[in-house]
Design a protein around this motif. Structure first.
Motif, short mmCIF file in Angstrom:
data_model
loop_
_atom_site.label_atom_id
_atom_site.label_comp_id
_atom_site.label_asym_id
_atom_site.label_seq_id
_atom_site.Cartn_x
_atom_site.Cartn_y
_atom_site.Cartn_z
N LEU A 148 -14.12 -21.28 39.27
CA LEU A 148 -14.77 -21.93 38.16
C LEU A 148 -14.74 -20.91 36.72
O LEU A 148 -14.51 -21.00 35.57
CB LEU A 148 -16.37 -22.45 38.16
CG LEU A 148 -16.34 -23.64 38.90
CD1 LEU A 148 -17.92 -23.86 39.14
CD2 LEU A 148 -15.87 -24.83 38.44
N ALA A 149 -15.14 -19.59 37.23
CA ALA A 149 -15.24 -18.67 36.11
C ALA A 149 -13.71 -18.47 35.52
O ALA A 149 -13.53 -18.13 34.15
CB ALA A 149 -15.68 -17.26 36.53
N ARG A 150 -12.72 -18.66 36.42
CA ARG A 150 -11.46 -18.41 35.70
C ARG A 150 -10.92 -19.78 34.87
O ARG A 150 -10.18 -19.48 33.77
CB ARG A 150 -10.36 -18.32 36.96
CG ARG A 150 -10.52 -16.90 37.65
CD ARG A 150 -9.65 -17.07 38.80
NE ARG A 150 -10.03 -16.12 39.58
CZ ARG A 150 -9.73 -15.89 41.03
NH1 ARG A 150 -8.80 -16.79 41.45
NH2 ARG A 150 -9.78 -14.71 41.74
N LEU A 151 -11.66 -20.87 34.92
CA LEU A 151 -11.34 -21.67 34.28
C LEU A 151 -11.97 -21.97 32.92
O LEU A 151 -11.89 -23.02 32.15
CB LEU A 151 -11.82 -23.21 35.24
CG LEU A 151 -10.86 -23.34 36.64
CD1 LEU A 151 -11.27 -24.42 37.07
CD2 LEU A 151 -9.53 -23.75 35.97
N ALA A 152 -13.03 -21.04 32.83
CA ALA A 152 -13.53 -21.11 31.62
C ALA A 152 -13.00 -21.18 30.33
O ALA A 152 -13.30 -21.75 29.09
CB ALA A 152 -14.81 -20.07 31.73
N ALA A 153 -11.68 -20.52 30.29
CA ALA A 153 -11.20 -20.11 29.19
C ALA A 153 -10.23 -21.52 28.99
O ALA A 153 -9.70 -21.39 27.84
CB ALA A 153 -10.18 -18.82 29.09
N LEU A 154 -10.30 -22.35 29.60
CA LEU A 154 -9.33 -23.50 29.55
C LEU A 154 -10.07 -24.76 28.99
O LEU A 154 -11.16 -24.98 29.31
CB LEU A 154 -8.60 -23.76 30.90
CG LEU A 154 -7.74 -22.61 31.23
CD1 LEU A 154 -7.13 -23.07 32.77
CD2 LEU A 154 -6.60 -22.42 30.57
N ALA A 155 -9.42 -25.52 28.19
CA ALA A 155 -9.96 -26.58 27.61
C ALA A 155 -9.04 -27.65 27.38
O ALA A 155 -7.69 -27.54 27.09
CB ALA A 155 -10.82 -26.41 26.26
N TYR A 156 -9.20 -28.76 27.44
CA TYR A 156 -8.28 -29.91 27.14
C TYR A 156 -8.08 -30.08 25.44
O TYR A 156 -8.67 -29.78 24.67
CB TYR A 156 -8.70 -31.03 27.67
CG TYR A 156 -8.81 -31.48 29.09
CD1 TYR A 156 -7.40 -31.78 29.85
CD2 TYR A 156 -9.95 -31.29 30.02
CE1 TYR A 156 -7.56 -31.70 30.98
CE2 TYR A 156 -9.54 -31.55 31.15
CZ TYR A 156 -8.53 -31.72 31.80
OH TYR A 156 -8.52 -31.85 33.18
N SER A 157 -6.75 -30.35 25.34
CA SER A 157 -6.25 -30.60 23.86
C SER A 157 -6.77 -31.80 23.55
O SER A 157 -7.07 -32.76 24.08
CB SER A 157 -4.83 -30.71 24.01
OG SER A 157 -4.53 -31.14 22.64
N PRO A 158 -7.52 -31.84 22.30
CA PRO A 158 -8.20 -32.77 21.59
C PRO A 158 -7.21 -34.09 21.42
O PRO A 158 -7.69 -35.07 21.28
CB PRO A 158 -8.65 -32.46 20.38
CG PRO A 158 -8.66 -30.67 20.41
CD PRO A 158 -7.41 -30.56 21.40
N ALA A 159 -6.16 -33.99 21.39
CA ALA A 159 -5.13 -34.99 21.09
C ALA A 159 -5.04 -35.94 22.40
O ALA A 159 -4.79 -36.98 22.34
CB ALA A 159 -3.64 -34.38 21.12
N LEU A 160 -5.82 -35.40 23.22
CA LEU A 160 -5.94 -36.21 24.41
C LEU A 160 -7.13 -37.45 24.52
O LEU A 160 -7.22 -38.37 25.33
CB LEU A 160 -6.25 -35.66 25.87
CG LEU A 160 -5.00 -34.62 26.40
CD1 LEU A 160 -5.36 -33.68 27.63
CD2 LEU A 160 -3.70 -35.59 26.60
#
Lengths: 294, 603
Positions: A11-23
């Motif tokens: 989970l910590a490694r995923l913190a920097a990722l986010a979905y693109s708003p285009a979605l």
């Protein structure tokens, strides 16, 4: 049942990722994805002239006092993202090395769900084999992640997956349009391209993550072997000559390219994964390259 | 259905490794793939569905096992009326000459039974063994059935006893060598405890019949008459007449009553020496052979014995025997003018002159010819080592001899010990110059008679007789009235040239010369034989004498006749259809092997 690991470190490694708003999709539900569109967000976007009917609570009184003309504060709109995860747990997904394809699919699903949940997005997850299992709907917040993990871990790997039929069932079950992520080897009985057509027709955005393992690629096949279809039980006795392996790989590559082009033609995304790949790498680099994550 | 080669069924064991290879063979590595769709488009499919995968290979195994079964069946050579392999023991002894009430002899019936056995076997019998002494193999499998039949048809019974135990043993060995399954014994004798492998089937011939037989022919104890021994069964208390005749002239006649199973009586011999005679008893019966006995009467020359003693009545009594004339002198009367063939010195310690030319029997004292060495006396001796068959010891029981003190004779290179005790030689003999070919000149008894219990033993006179005969170079065979068939006949003949012998029919027969004797090799016929040598001719008589009392009545004739044993030949050429079957099975095996290789090559 897929045997996979997913813990707090992931989970910590995923913190920097986010979905693109285009979605994101237009909906009445506010979310965490800011879009360059006026809405009911918090962040200031612009001013515009007041027109009758505007909520007088949104008049900027400071500007009115200086200019004696009412202006409305336009705020940045924040939208919500609906992500649906379709995880293939048919018998063919049980194979794989060093881990099963189903395990990698579950890890990717958990990772994608975790990213969405962190942003307060809605996650719907369902496994499928012969039929579509009852989906877990509207999972929001990280506290829902363990439920998803346990559900995936308990899903039996059995049956035959017909992607086209599953897509039709999914369209009937889920009303919120959004991103549908299909995690499958796409080598089952059903027609994957037909499933993509079905989903795009229902205004879903589609990401096909095709998971293959070395055996699927024809690696390690040598000598006199018996190939057994994991889903139908049929067998094929053959001598795995280099020529045959090359021919098989050529046909497999053609199949995968055909699936990818089907996605691209419809404006959808396609990612080819290998069971030897690290799932975090797939999310961080593979899906970023696809413009899905940022 | 029977099988000529049932041992071939052991080949069924091949099915075990075949099945094991089927179940445990190296199978192709099974790999689970998500779909076969991509493979099936370009790989020639040999796929089988689930049921087919599981059971699709069973036909292969079944076919292989079927081929093995076919091979085994073919090798076992089955036949609808296939007979078993057998070895026939055919009794051709003298009793088979017995004539049955139907007018045929027992051998005629046995011969017919043997020919039936040969007919019953498509490839003949393994062997036919004749049980008469000496046991011999008449024919083996090398002969065709026709040849076997002709050999049997030409057979005639011999005037010999049967040696069934030896014949059955030989048949058993022959049967095991040829893997025959059965021994068929055709005889008029009772069944023996035969070896169980292979099984012996007894086919008994003949019925019990009364019999009167001459079972013995010898000199009387005083040597002046001929003692006849009769065996009878079925003639009890009936009168009988025995006559002896020579040159067609009756010499003596004895009328007697058969009041026991064995009767012994004397007949007067011919007066002339070397006279052929014939003894005949009546009434005759179904086996005339044993109602007649042949003999040659030879007068035994009288042996002149000079006894030199100071007085020894037991020795004098022992020397007083028929055909021995004894003269007694004291040592002081030596040398004597009496003619002496043998000089007996009884414990003479004095030196006697002029002893070079005599033959001596010495009891203790001094060795007159100095052929022995002096040794220390031994006390309390008894015989521990001797050769019972030695002519000197024939019919002498040495087990009861005791010697209180021995004399001083010891074995030298010239004197051979005949009887030895623990510490000394008790009886020695020697030629003059130590040559075995030379006649015996001296027999040394290494003790004085008064120092032993020898004079009180029953065998003492026999020993004295043997010693005198030995010193005179005589043997019992030299004066035998007759010999018996079936065993070698050793007739003492001093021959310098080639011997020739003729059987009762006048045909030449086998004879060899052996150390002052002519040996007829196992004569098969009773009657007078003639031996020609050195321009002379000598007759000897050979009889068949039954070796048991009830030779004609012990047969088990109450059992039903045994059906002709099935006869077959293991290892005989296989039948045509068996050959075809083997060829087909072999082709199938080759085809299957090639198919398997092809499968491996094509993948």
């Amino acid at each position: 049942m897929p045997d996979f690991e997913f813990d707090g470190n992931d989970l910590a490694r995923l913190a920097a990722l986010a979905y693109s708003p285009a979605l994101t999709t237009r909906s009445q539900l506010a979310g965490s994805h800011r879009v360059r569109r006026a809405g009911a967000g918090i962040d200031f976007l612009d001013y515009r002239n007041y027109v009758p009917g505007d909520d007088i609570r949104r008049i900027d009184w400071t500007v009115f006092a200086r200019l004696r003309q009412p202006f409305i504060r336009v705020l940045e709109h924040e939208e919500t993202l609906f992500i649906s995860l379709l995880v293939d747990v048919s018998r063919s997904m049980a194979a794989g090395s060093p881990r099963s394809k189903a395990a990698l699919a579950c890890q990717l699903a958990c990772g994608l769900a975790a990213i969405a949940m962190s942003a307060g997005d809605h996650v719907t997850a369902a496994t499928f084999s012969d039929t579509l299992a009852p989906p877990l709907r509207n999972l929001r917040g990280r506290n829902m992640l363990p439920r998803l993990i346990s559900t995936l871990r308990l899903a039996p790997t059995s049956g035959t997956a017909d992607l086209a039929a599953i897509a039709r069932s999914f369209c009937r079950e889920v009303r919120h349009r959004g991103l549908v992520v299909i995690l499958s080897d796409c080598l089952g009985a059903g027609d994957a391209e037909s499933a993509i057509t079905t989903l795009t027709s229902a205004r879903f955005k589609v990401l096909v993550v095709q998971i293959l393992d070395p055996i699927d690629r024809g690696e390690g096949l040598t000598g006199s072997i018996r190939l057994r279809d994991s889903e139908t039980g049929r067998v094929l006795d053959m001598n795995a000559s280099d020529e045959r392996i090359r021919e098989y790989r050529r046909r497999l590559d053609a199949y995968c390219e055909n699936l990818q082009s089907a996605c691209v033609r419809r404006g959808q995304r396609y990612l080819l994964a290998d069971t030897r790949d690290a799932w975090l790498t797939l999310l961080a680099s593979g899906l970023r390259q696809q413009g899905l994550l940022q | 259905m029977t099988f000529a080669s049932p041992l071939a069924f052991w080949f069924l064991a091949i099915a075990i490794p075949i099945a094991a290879l089927f179940f445990f063979r190296v199978r192709p590595t099974e790999i689970i793939v998500p779909t076969l769709a991509l493979w099936e488009r370009f790989v020639r499919s040999s796929e089988l569905h689930g049921f087919g995968v599981r059971f699709g290979r069973w036909p292969t195994l079944l076919i292989q096992l079927l081929i093995v079964a076919l091979l085994v069946l073919a090798l076992s050579d089955p036949g609808k009326t296939r007979a078993r392999a057998s070895v026939i023991v055919l009794d051709d002894s003298a009793t088979m000459q017995t004539r049955e009430p139907n007018g045929r002899t027992r051998f005629d019936e046995a011969r017919s039974a043997a020919i039936e056995q040969i007919h019953a076997a498509p490839h003949g019998v393994e062997a036919i063994i004749l049980a008469g002494e000496p046991v011999r193999i008449l024919t083996g499998r090398a002969d065709s059935p026709a040849a076997q039949e002709s050999l049997v048809a030409a057979l005639a019974p011999r005037d010999v006893n049967a040696d069934l135990p030896r014949a059955i043993r030989l048949a058993s060995v022959r049967a095991q060598e040829s893997r025959a399954t059965e021994i068929v014994a055709i005889t008029d004798k009772p069944a023996l405890a035969a070896p169980s492998d292979p099984q012996t089937t007894w086919q008994t011939i003949g019925h019990p019949q009364p019999n009167l037989a001459i079972a013995g022919l010898r000199r009387s104890d005083d040597g002046r008459a001929i003692t006849i021994t009769l065996h009878q069964q079925g003639f009890t208390n009936e009168p009988a007449v025995a006559t002896i005749s020579a040159d067609g002239r009756e010499i003596d006649r004895e009328e007697l009553r058969l009041n026991g199973p064995t009767i012994e009586f004397d007949l007067r011999p011919p007066q002339a020496g070397d006279a052929r005679f014939e003894v005949r008893v009546e009434p005759t019966d179904a086996l005339p052979l044993d109602n007649v006995a042949f003999g040659v009467w030879t007068n035994i020359p009288t042996a002149h014995v000079l006894l030199v003693t100071t007085g020894n009545l037991p020795l004098l009594a022992a020397l007083s025997q028929p055909n021995i004339e004894v003269k007694t002198i004291r040592p002081t009367q030596w040398p004597s003018s009496q003619p002496a063939d043998v000089i007996v010195l009884d414990a003479i310690n004095a030196d006697l002159p002029d002893l070079e030319n005599g033959r001596f029997l010495v009891f203790g004292g001094r060795d007159p010819l100095n052929l022995a060495i002096n040794s220390a006396p031994a006390t309390d001796q008894r015989p521990v080592k001797w050769t019972p068959s030695h002519p000197l010891l024939r019919d002498v029981d040495l087990l009861t001899w005791r010697v209180r003190r021995t004399a001083t004779f010891g074995p030298s290179p010239k004197a051979r010990p005949i009887v030895s005790s623990q510490d000394a030689a008790l009886i020695l003999e020697s030629e003059l110059n130590g040559s075995p070919e030379a006649p015996i000149r001296e027999i040394l008894v290494n003790f004085e008679l008064k120092d032993s219990n020898l004079p009180t033993r029953a065998g003492f006179p026999i020993f004295i007789w043997n010693a005198v005969q030995r010193l005179l170079n005589r043997s019992d065979e030299q004066f035998a009235l007759s010999y018996t068939t079936g065993s070698p006949v050793r007739a003492p003949i001093q021959s310098q040239t080639e011997l020739r012998a003729f059987d009762p029919t006048g045909a030449a027969c086998d004879v060899i010369s052996e150390h002052h004797a002519a040996v007829l090799l196992k004569p098969q016929r009773a009657g007078f034989y003639r031996i020609d040598h050195d321009g002379q001719s000598r007759d000897i008589a050979i009889n068949w004498l039954p070796n048991s009392a009830g030779v004609l009545s012990d047969q088990n004739t109450t059992s039903a006749p045994v059906a002709p044993a099935s006869v077959a030949a293991l290892g005989a050429p296989l039948s045509l259809w068996s050959r075809i079957l083997i060829a087909v099975a072999a082709l199938m095996l080759v085809e299957m092997a090639l198919f398997s290789l092809n499968i491996l090559r094509l993948g």
